[in-house]
Write a protein that holds these residues in place. Sequence first.
Motif, PDB file in Angstrom:
ATOM      1  N   TYR B 351      43.256   9.770  40.441  1.00  0.00           N
ATOM      2  CA  TYR B 351      42.016   9.592  41.201  1.00  0.00           C
ATOM      3  C   TYR B 351      41.539   8.144  41.252  1.00  0.00           C
ATOM      4  N   GLY B 352      41.840   7.331  40.240  1.00  0.00           N
ATOM      5  CA  GLY B 352      41.395   5.945  40.296  1.00  0.00           C
ATOM      6  C   GLY B 352      39.882   5.862  40.360  1.00  0.00           C
ATOM      7  N   GLY B 353      39.396   4.647  40.578  1.00  0.00           N
ATOM      8  CA  GLY B 353      37.952   4.459  40.642  1.00  0.00           C
ATOM      9  C   GLY B 353      37.313   4.774  39.311  1.00  0.00           C
ATOM     10  N   SER B 354      36.085   4.365  39.129  1.00  0.00           N
ATOM     11  CA  SER B 354      35.426   4.696  37.875  1.00  0.00           C
ATOM     12  C   SER B 354      34.175   5.490  38.137  1.00  0.00           C
ATOM     13  N   THR B 355      33.711   5.525  39.390  1.00  0.00           N
ATOM     14  CA  THR B 355      32.374   6.034  39.611  1.00  0.00           C
ATOM     15  C   THR B 355      32.334   6.980  40.791  1.00  0.00           C
ATOM     16  N   TYR B 356      31.885   8.171  40.530  1.00  0.00           N
ATOM     17  CA  TYR B 356      31.679   9.209  41.532  1.00  0.00           C
ATOM     18  C   TYR B 356      30.230   9.691  41.382  1.00  0.00           C
ATOM     19  N   MET B 408      31.837   6.726  47.829  1.00  0.00           N
ATOM     20  CA  MET B 408      32.291   7.997  47.242  1.00  0.00           C
ATOM     21  C   MET B 408      32.998   7.727  45.925  1.00  0.00           C
ATOM     22  N   VAL B 409      33.805   6.684  45.924  1.00  0.00           N
ATOM     23  CA  VAL B 409      34.576   6.297  44.746  1.00  0.00           C
ATOM     24  C   VAL B 409      34.551   4.777  44.680  1.00  0.00           C
ATOM     25  N   THR B 410      34.277   4.259  43.524  1.00  0.00           N
ATOM     26  CA  THR B 410      34.255   2.802  43.453  1.00  0.00           C
ATOM     27  C   THR B 410      34.529   2.287  42.050  1.00  0.00           C
ATOM     28  N   ASN B 412      33.710  -1.472  41.830  1.00  0.00           N
ATOM     29  CA  ASN B 412      32.825  -2.632  41.865  1.00  0.00           C
ATOM     30  C   ASN B 412      31.738  -2.508  42.915  1.00  0.00           C
ATOM     31  N   GLY B 413      31.564  -1.309  43.448  1.00  0.00           N
ATOM     32  CA  GLY B 413      30.558  -1.123  44.493  1.00  0.00           C
ATOM     33  C   GLY B 413      31.167  -0.981  45.866  1.00  0.00           C
ATOM     34  N   GLU B 414      32.417  -1.402  46.021  1.00  0.00           N
ATOM     35  CA  GLU B 414      33.092  -1.246  47.304  1.00  0.00           C
ATOM     36  C   GLU B 414      33.734   0.132  47.391  1.00  0.00           C
ATOM     37  N   GLU B 415      33.673   0.692  48.576  1.00  0.00           N
ATOM     38  CA  GLU B 415      34.280   2.013  48.771  1.00  0.00           C
ATOM     39  C   GLU B 415      35.786   1.918  48.596  1.00  0.00           C
ATOM     40  N   CYS B 416      36.348   2.883  47.889  1.00  0.00           N
ATOM     41  CA  CYS B 416      37.802   2.959  47.725  1.00  0.00           C
ATOM     42  C   CYS B 416      38.394   4.142  48.464  1.00  0.00           C
ATOM     43  N   HIS B 417      37.585   5.109  48.783  1.00  0.00           N
ATOM     44  CA  HIS B 417      38.130   6.373  49.243  1.00  0.00           C
ATOM     45  C   HIS B 417      38.567   6.277  50.700  1.00  0.00           C
ATOM     46  N   ASN B 418      39.557   7.072  51.085  1.00  0.00           N
ATOM     47  CA  ASN B 418      40.054   6.969  52.455  1.00  0.00           C
ATOM     48  C   ASN B 418      40.439   8.316  53.040  1.00  0.00           C
TER      49      ASN B 418
END
Lengths: 768, 768
Positions: B351-356, B408-410, B412-418
């Motif tokens: 899933y990656g990212g740290s924040t949902y 949705m997923v980040t 550093n504050g930038e969206e990662c999800h696609n």
Amino acid sequence: MKCNVKLDPWKIILDHYDEHEVEIAESLFSIGNGCLGQRANFEENYSGRTLRGSYIAGVYYPDKTRVGWWKNGYPEYFAKVLNSTNWIGINVTIDDEILDLAKCTILNYYHELDMKNGVLTRNVKCRLQNDKEIELNAIRFISMAQKEVGAVRYSIKPLNFDGNITFESYLDGNVVNSDSNYDEIFWNRIDEKSYENEGYVMMETKKLPFMVCSYLTSVLTVNSEKVDSKPNVIEKDKFVSDIYSIDVKKGEVAQVEKFVATTSNRYSENTELLKKTKTISNKACEAGFDALLEAHINVWSKTWNTCDITIDGDVAAQQGIRFNIFQLMQTYTGDDSRLNIGPKGFTGEKYGGSTYWDTEAYCIPFYLSTCNNEVARNLLVYRHNQLDKAIENAEKLGFTDGAALYPMVTMNGEECHNEWEITFEEIHRNGAIAYAVDFYERYTGDFQYVVEKGIDVIVGISRFWAQRVNFSKAKNQYVMLGVTGPNEYENNVNNNWYTNKIATWTLKYTLRCLKKIKEEYADYYNTVIERLNFKNEEFEKWNHIVENMYFPYDEELGVFLQQDNFLDKEILPVKDLNKSNLPLNQKWSWDRILRSCYIKQADVLQGIYFFEDEYDMETIKKNFNFYEPITVHESSLSPCVHNILASKIDNADKAYEMYLRTSRLDLDNYNNDSEDGCHITSMAGTWLSIVQGFAGMRVRHNHIEFNPTLPDNWNGYNFKILYRGNNLQVSVTKEGTDISILEGNDTIDVVIKGESYKLVNSNPIKIQ
Amino acid sequence: MKCNVKLDPWKIILDHYDEHEVEIAESLFSIGNGCLGQRANFEENYSGRTLRGSYIAGVYYPDKTRVGWWKNGYPEYFAKVLNSTNWIGINVTIDDEILDLAKCTILNYYHELDMKNGVLTRNVKCRLQNDKEIELNAIRFISMAQKEVGAVRYSIKPLNFDGNITFESYLDGNVVNSDSNYDEIFWNRIDEKSYENEGYVMMETKKLPFMVCSYLTSVLTVNSEKVDSKPNVIEKDKFVSDIYSIDVKKGEVAQVEKFVATTSNRYSENTELLKKTKTISNKACEAGFDALLEAHINVWSKTWNTCDITIDGDVAAQQGIRFNIFQLMQTYTGDDSRLNIGPKGFTGEKYGGSTYWDTEAYCIPFYLSTCNNEVARNLLVYRHNQLDKAIENAEKLGFTDGAALYPMVTMNGEECHNEWEITFEEIHRNGAIAYAVDFYERYTGDFQYVVEKGIDVIVGISRFWAQRVNFSKAKNQYVMLGVTGPNEYENNVNNNWYTNKIATWTLKYTLRCLKKIKEEYADYYNTVIERLNFKNEEFEKWNHIVENMYFPYDEELGVFLQQDNFLDKEILPVKDLNKSNLPLNQKWSWDRILRSCYIKQADVLQGIYFFEDEYDMETIKKNFNFYEPITVHESSLSPCVHNILASKIDNADKAYEMYLRTSRLDLDNYNNDSEDGCHITSMAGTWLSIVQGFAGMRVRHNHIEFNPTLPDNWNGYNFKILYRGNNLQVSVTKEGTDISILEGNDTIDVVIKGESYKLVNSNPIKIQ
């Protein structure tokens, strides 16, 4: 960026060299013969930007699916149109400098696609870096007369020097697809051999056992005299060549001719491939370039005799329509029911797959009108052959008992597409496949096809629809949830009017066909029922759906609603939208597009177009006037339908505007993507715009109707349509419509603007 | 497949070796300290299936996006949790045979995670292929007392031979991520050096300048006596090691201790990294393993003092809740507002990212109740720090004027999800971030946070909502089109009740906060208004939306409708569905899931849970009884909310069923994916199930309420909750609820099942 081709009624001409236009020109000048085809790449080395592509119909690669987020039901692969052996290649060296137009000073440049004859020629004068000036002449074609053969005549004339010229005439199977998902090489080497003046490369696709052989015979001449220059024979992995080295004087012409036969194991046993291609290549060489060319031109001449449209007074329009017809005719010739009409034909790789609903919705009317019935029939048979796969496809999605869902994109009947909102939900495609059966039958009267094959297809599709709807207690009607209509700028909507409409129509049509078989083809009826394991309950269920289907409609506006709750959207015409927002698909994020009112392509109007006779003029006008202003036409398939309906409701200006958008889409690179290849299937839409739009032609069971509309600003004040189906020639001018019988039939009933006439094939033609 | 761990109140124990359980055990036995963490990989070589992973909080890699079909607005990368230097590695050779448990005969196996102390131990007796038998003991921890330090004590005892043992104590930066999109190596070498008993590896991430250094100090002992064995010093690309070779007699214990300091340039200057890690590593070695361990255990002891939950009589439940608390506590310790709670914590990469939105919706109540306020506050500050990025993100989607859409997923504050239906449409996440501000404020009374930071966040979110809705002429109300609610088994729906609800609530709450600042924090008001460039029209617009928002509702059923036209679906309870269809996400294609009535996780009920006080018991019951039966709970975040509401409406059996689904999700591998890592954020849901569910605890501004529900079949007939916020200990048994004040407060007002009491902190505790 566009490629500034010159206007000409029969030719596409580029009279200047610009490195930025090369890739677009490669697409526009593509040639093919339904079996083989290729982009208009240069024969010699070229270090500028180029997309090299030679394609073989029906030979594809199952490229492993690439997705971000896997959804259950996605296919494992996407079938890619396969770049195959480069057979045109001739590397040229002039006194040790490699000829490369990207590195020369171009003195004169002329590139021509002669659409009348299907011939590609190039004449270039240039100065090399070593100050040698040469004239290059290249002419090539892919034979319409003999489907395995391609031929190149390629010459160099020194203009300001005596010197040495080498030609390396080669076949090269070391090719890749630019759209490969994982940068794979798609071909395995089988064998290659090089001899003096001959050689071959035989390869096999990875994963699937497509075997392809190209056999080359080369001839060297100087000033048209055959030269016995002993070539240097090269043989490498998937590569063979003969290198000819000759000394020529200024003004002499050194020339290589290549005669290449290419075919696949789709048409021969593996063990016969080499022998077959060698024989054909050698014989082609014996016959000679001129004789081959003549045979090729003869076929084109006969083709044009049944499909040409003449537009007087508007060369751009004339060139546009002929370009569209030419591309369609060289993409699909209709003699192999395993082939179909790829979205890029032989002009590029993008999108992959060979078959979309475009075939049924747009192309079939074109081929029906311009070719013999067999061509369109083969397109229907293609789907019939793939019925088992369509049933398997539906089973993957949870359907049972013979329900069939035809794929969104396919080569062999298996779904290739992997975007849930399209793959699983853009199911209206299924309806178009049924619609085409009806269209063919109405057009040709060939109900026997329905009895033997078509009924299986439409029953499979009807079973799908009957399972796909559900009964809504809330509405007390049947609904269809979670679909994507033709307007792909809406996803996963409920009760898309068009899908509900075509589903219900399919059920009705299938029930009608079954009834007709029972009543008029009684001998077949039991066979059909048994073959399909058809149950009486199905009649009842289908009738119940037909009678209780929900169609979203707004009383106040008097329009069919594209889907449930469409009027919750903010309705703002495209013309009131700041231009900086267009095209939406490049400027807006997907969610913004989805929740907007903007429509990519005809949706409700697609249904009204298909089932026009069910609606009165007022209904058509209301719907057109509601939907067209919020349509952005960002699909190449959109303008033609709007042209036809605008013509129908006498909105001549809108019809003309729409015609402009469709007719020179690639020639003028409207979508800024022609370098990837041409939009082949939408070219049928251009043809429809003239025939069904401006000429207002409708083929009925016992007569043909015309309701011509000529817009005021239409430069082509006179156009003629060759129309094969009834051997007609139709001429529309502002003054009126003239129709003549070209040959055959004694009498034809026609209706022109509501008045009935009987056309008598006498000399002179009589209208009664 | 599950990993058959033994039941124990404080420990996770695996007392047998099965190669198929190794990867699951690696997840379950993971250890961490909020800064560093790792899967429970073996120290020595292991040739069986393993997912090696050591992770550093906040260090990530922007892995190039992989999608099938690009949509405008997709981010260029997906931030991946980054596998980094393997610092535990010790290769062992016994008389020239490499020790590899996959190739040994295992005589005895014992693997233990001691959750009370945060210590991982392993005791193995095995016979090598050369018939040598050994006993292996390994103990390791990642220090809670000193966040850079990890330590390993690793020993081998020959059981049936005298012989030679070599230990290669190493650091290895040649690691990859198993979830890399394009099989890239994510790390560049900076430097490495190896000395006797020491060494370091310094690396930098590609694309982003994260620099990480690991410094190792090793100590060799035999029978606890330090040995001066001169190691062989190895130095390779991103790899350093010391190889110790010693001859030992049967029964002697050869032991290596590793003291590794790891930190990144997030906490030091690049130039200081080496010096810092060397100093820490050397000092740790000097202090010694036992002293380090003691300090570590002391921190855990204090932590458990404020967060433990005791369940008598049900060891499985006891182990489950402690495992969940343990994982949460070692994933996030709340002292760095740049960190957050990744979905897999330090237990895997997926899933990656740290924040949902899990952080705000599920985790914040846990940390608020079990830690000091600063921990939850830092989670809020995290979002405040990323407000600018959320505004940029909204701008990419066409929003303006300071509207903020949190990703949705980040990382550093930038969206990662696609995935458009999630990335662009699952916007309810934005509401949870506002909700958390209110929750924190209600809980702590810290309105000053709202004034200084929170108001900026909730105004940005409110601006987003105000632009995201549109006024429907058809409904004469505001609507919100094209969203995905918490139930991801619906995509692109209109008027998702929950999203409409939380959007409207956000607007109301923000208006209320602005009013409160104006009235009660007047000194700040103008500063706030100016900082936010807040306009009066915004008040009006927001109020208008609040008063005119549309909420789908069915009068007859008396339920809020999950979205428009929900009742067009066929409603069939999950219990009536053939079990072969479950889990839907593995058995059904996506379209089938979407058009079905089945719900992945609480949606309307999520809203009722959040805003419970707005609804009477009958409304809650009606909605619960309508939605729960059609919910498949295929999200790990689903059962807890249903447990809490079931408890609320006294449906004790359902509450217990839901508790079982949430509490041992990973320990019993319910979702068959624990090998990828544990479901960290949903572990907060298990805690909520006990505290808000069974205990029915609600924190009010001036008192705490309890409405305990113990299901009949609840084995844990007595449980205690340590509850920091008010220094309470709550004990719930079938007989009743006892509450005691642990320390601090003199009196606390509590309400138990509707009866008010005043708790007096005397000895003995008095209830008045």
